[in-house]
Scaffold this active site. Structure first.
Site, short mmCIF file in Angstrom:
data_model
loop_
_atom_site.label_atom_id
_atom_site.label_comp_id
_atom_site.label_asym_id
_atom_site.label_seq_id
_atom_site.Cartn_x
_atom_site.Cartn_y
_atom_site.Cartn_z
N TYR A 163 -25.13 -34.65 101.27
CA TYR A 163 -25.21 -35.28 102.60
C TYR A 163 -23.91 -35.05 103.38
CZ TYR A 163 -26.04 -38.99 106.08
OH TYR A 163 -26.21 -39.71 107.24
N LYS A 167 -23.54 -32.66 106.75
CA LYS A 167 -23.14 -33.20 108.05
C LYS A 167 -21.84 -32.55 108.53
CE LYS A 167 -26.41 -36.27 108.99
NZ LYS A 167 -27.30 -36.15 110.15
#
Ligand code: UDP
Length: 337
Positions: A163, A167
């Site tokens: 994650y 990002k």
């Protein structure tokens, strides 16, 4: 508070009745609240979601809305849309630690390939693009509170790496499209947010504690509960994000509530607010769980004239009410089905 940045009303193309916004992840917790706000502010909204973590329930109330159109699609595939688009809001991604632990490849793909497709759409349509980034780009931060110029402390191969790095890549790609293709871009770094429409079993601390408390089951505090988080109510967050899109500021902006507390304090607050008989139990702290998190919102305050307004007790009231309905739980004091 007077913003120093230029905030403008949504732009309107000649002959257009209303601006058109595309929201990826429109059936998710944040995407659906954003969609509601955009429709209320006169946008036409095209929502896209593949329902991996989003839910039909979150947008069911928009069925038949004259200015809302929904497309079920994975945004890592080419996004084909007819007609003009003014704003692209890229919110699609699994966002809770247990979701991205279960879906590491999809998380990496939507952050990389999905961001690429969403940026490509913005470029083609000459639309403005906003990336929903995250406080996770700061990892387990060594700077406290976190300012936007902090580069972060992320373990790329740990459980959160899929994650966090997706990002971080998405931010880099967004800046590259801004610099090379001159796409107008915005990046919001979202801190812990709560409110109705969170998935009850998404594993995040707010749904976990509230559902445990409503069922009078033990409230599971990880570690000794000394790690801190700062919780922002969803309506505050969405207002900040809308202002950022309408501003002329194209570097990352933290949006979150700086009211920081330990997870143990938060557990006690939930037990109090639900009137629960739950006790607290301690479970092992997950690997790489950030020890502290608090946004420095100086930038949002000065550029957007934004700061959160909803107090925790107030925000928890409507959130708890929502979870009560979801669980079919009786009002305070009664027994849970
Ligand atoms: N947490 C907890 N009990 C739970 C779920 C989460 O103590 O049942 C803790 C978790 O370890 C973390 C904090 O609550 O320190 C916030 O977790 P969440 O999953 O909401 O997201 P994070 O902020 O870590 O991304």
């Amino acid at each position: 508070m007077k913003p120093t940045g230029k905030l403008k009303a949504a732009r309107l193309r000649p002959g257009a009745e209303r601006p058109t916004s595309v929201v990826t992840g429109a059936a998710g917790f944040l995407g659906s609240h954003l969609t509601d706000l955009l429709l209320a502010r006169g946008h036409r909204v095209i929502g896209i979601d593949n329902f991996v973590t989003g839910r039909v329930d979150n947008i069911a109330h928009l069925g038949g809305h004259p200015h809302f159109k929904f497309i079920q699609q994975d945004v890592t595939e080419f996004i084909f849309l007819d007609g003009p688009v003014d704003y692209v809001w890229h919110f699609a991604s699994p966002a809770s630690p247990i979701d991205y632990l279960e879906l590491p490849i999809q998380t990496l793909k939507v952050g990389s390939l999905g961001t690429h497709k969403a940026l490509g759409l913005a470029k083609l349509k000459q639309a403005r693009f906003l990336l929903a980034s995250t406080s996770e780009v700061y990892g387990d931060p060594e700077v406290h509170p976190q300012t936007e110029d902090y580069w972060g402390h992320v373990n790329p191969i740990g459980p959160r790496g899929c994650y966090d790095e997706a990002k971080r890549f998405a931010e880099a790609l967004t800046m590259a499209y801004r610099n090379e293709h001159k796409v107008q871009t915005r990046i919001v770094r979202i801190f812990n947010t709560y409110g109705p429409r969170m998935r009850i079993n998404d594993g995040r601390v707010v749904p976990a504690f509230i559902s445990q408390a409503l069922k009078n089951q033990p409230v599971t505090v990880f570690g000794r509960g000394r790690q801190t988080r700062s919780f922002c109510y969803v309506s505050d967050l969405i207002e900040g994000i809308y202002r950022l899109m309408m501003s002329d500021y194209d570097l990352p902006v933290n949006i979150g509530n700086p009211a920081e507390m330990t997870v143990l304090q938060f557990a006690r607050e939930i037990i109090r607010a639900t009137g629960s008989r739950s006790r607290i139990v301690f479970k092992p702290l997950p690997q790489d769980d950030p020890k502290q998190r608090q946004p420095d919102i100086t930038r949002a305050r000065s550029i957007l004239g934004w700061e959160p307004k909803v107090q925790l007790t107030e925000g928890l009231r409507s959130t708890i009410e929502y979870f009560r309905e979801q669980l079919g739980a009786p009002r305070r004091g009664g027994r849970v089905r």
